[in-house]
Motif scaffolding. Sequence first.
Motif, PDB file in Angstrom:
ATOM      1  N   VAL A  49      15.709  -2.573   6.194  1.00 54.12           N
ATOM      2  CA  VAL A  49      14.415  -2.757   5.528  1.00 54.12           C
ATOM      3  C   VAL A  49      13.587  -3.780   6.309  1.00 54.12           C
ATOM      4  O   VAL A  49      14.052  -4.888   6.589  1.00 54.12           O
ATOM      5  CB  VAL A  49      14.612  -3.225   4.070  1.00 54.12           C
ATOM      6  CG1 VAL A  49      13.278  -3.536   3.415  1.00 54.12           C
ATOM      7  CG2 VAL A  49      15.371  -2.167   3.276  1.00 54.12           C
ATOM      8  N   VAL A  50      12.372  -3.388   6.667  1.00 55.85           N
ATOM      9  CA  VAL A  50      11.446  -4.252   7.399  1.00 55.85           C
ATOM     10  C   VAL A  50      10.263  -4.548   6.483  1.00 55.85           C
ATOM     11  O   VAL A  50       9.431  -3.678   6.235  1.00 55.85           O
ATOM     12  CB  VAL A  50      10.954  -3.577   8.697  1.00 55.85           C
ATOM     13  CG1 VAL A  50       9.950  -4.472   9.414  1.00 55.85           C
ATOM     14  CG2 VAL A  50      12.118  -3.212   9.595  1.00 55.85           C
ATOM     15  N   ASP A  51      10.232  -5.769   5.959  1.00 53.42           N
ATOM     16  CA  ASP A  51       9.130  -6.173   5.091  1.00 53.42           C
ATOM     17  C   ASP A  51       8.008  -6.708   5.977  1.00 53.42           C
ATOM     18  O   ASP A  51       8.076  -7.828   6.482  1.00 53.42           O
ATOM     19  CB  ASP A  51       9.594  -7.230   4.096  1.00 53.42           C
ATOM     20  CG  ASP A  51       8.565  -7.501   3.016  1.00 53.42           C
ATOM     21  OD1 ASP A  51       7.356  -7.256   3.254  1.00 53.42           O
ATOM     22  OD2 ASP A  51       8.952  -7.947   1.924  1.00 53.42           O
ATOM     23  N   LEU A  52       6.997  -5.890   6.182  1.00 50.85           N
ATOM     24  CA  LEU A  52       5.884  -6.262   7.053  1.00 50.85           C
ATOM     25  C   LEU A  52       5.134  -7.485   6.540  1.00 50.85           C
ATOM     26  O   LEU A  52       4.534  -8.216   7.322  1.00 50.85           O
ATOM     27  CB  LEU A  52       4.932  -5.080   7.217  1.00 50.85           C
ATOM     28  CG  LEU A  52       5.520  -3.865   7.941  1.00 50.85           C
ATOM     29  CD1 LEU A  52       4.552  -2.695   7.897  1.00 50.85           C
ATOM     30  CD2 LEU A  52       5.894  -4.204   9.373  1.00 50.85           C
ATOM     31  N   SER A  53       5.176  -7.728   5.236  1.00 49.15           N
ATOM     32  CA  SER A  53       4.522  -8.913   4.686  1.00 49.15           C
ATOM     33  C   SER A  53       5.087 -10.181   5.294  1.00 49.15           C
ATOM     34  O   SER A  53       4.370 -11.150   5.509  1.00 49.15           O
ATOM     35  CB  SER A  53       4.715  -8.972   3.164  1.00 49.15           C
ATOM     36  OG  SER A  53       4.150  -7.862   2.547  1.00 49.15           O
ATOM     37  N   VAL A  54       6.368 -10.154   5.607  1.00 51.86           N
ATOM     38  CA  VAL A  54       7.042 -11.307   6.192  1.00 51.86           C
ATOM     39  C   VAL A  54       6.968 -11.253   7.712  1.00 51.86           C
ATOM     40  O   VAL A  54       6.640 -12.246   8.367  1.00 51.86           O
ATOM     41  CB  VAL A  54       8.508 -11.364   5.710  1.00 51.86           C
ATOM     42  CG1 VAL A  54       9.259 -12.500   6.379  1.00 51.86           C
ATOM     43  CG2 VAL A  54       8.565 -11.492   4.191  1.00 51.86           C
ATOM     44  N   VAL A  55       7.251 -10.099   8.301  1.00 53.35           N
ATOM     45  CA  VAL A  55       7.293  -9.946   9.760  1.00 53.35           C
ATOM     46  C   VAL A  55       5.939 -10.262  10.392  1.00 53.35           C
ATOM     47  O   VAL A  55       5.881 -10.885  11.458  1.00 53.35           O
ATOM     48  CB  VAL A  55       7.744  -8.513  10.131  1.00 53.35           C
ATOM     49  CG1 VAL A  55       7.586  -8.250  11.614  1.00 53.35           C
ATOM     50  CG2 VAL A  55       9.192  -8.282   9.698  1.00 53.35           C
TER      51      VAL A  55
END
Length: 194
Positions: A102-108
């Motif tokens: 899972v890649v949370d773009l909000s964090v990345v």
Amino acid sequence: MVVTPEQVLAARDALLVCDAIGFDTESKPTFTRGETSTGPHLIQFATDRKAYLFQIGASTEPHLRAALLAILERPLPLKVGFGLADDVKRLHAKLDIRAAGVVDLSVVLRTPGQRNDLGAKTAVAKFFGLKLQKSKKISTTNWALPRLNEKQILYAADDAQVALRVYRHWIGLGNQLPTLKPVKLPKPPKTGLS
């Protein structure tokens, strides 16, 4: 909308051959203090060409759960989206699915030193110079309805598709993902048996 067992298998197969897919969930909103969500009620995935929407009811068909396990519990394809921590926790609570990759773009996509997460609207403005229309009226509709209306379907598909497009653009600029950390899920209760 993925409805029939044949559509479930076709969607699973199309999603599993991708390196990355857009991912999001929708849940019927809760408006009463102390009310617990029964979501997710809809799980959205998107490839570069198509969005797949899976409705999740009180009892999920075994073939549907098996397909969701195959997609979500593998490290690949990467599941990219915005604000996914709660989505992952709800999937675990409702369907006992432990999402991986899972890649949370909000964090990345967060700028170092920035405290606030970057949302889909901000990311679309930053990377594409466009305004993403996200209706609060649609986002707070009843996602547990047996038949979703056209506006709900479009809203849900857009959420997954936008995440994948932002991810592809960001990677295309030469960026690399940090090491993915799994979302912390609640520990199973102790049974007292050794």
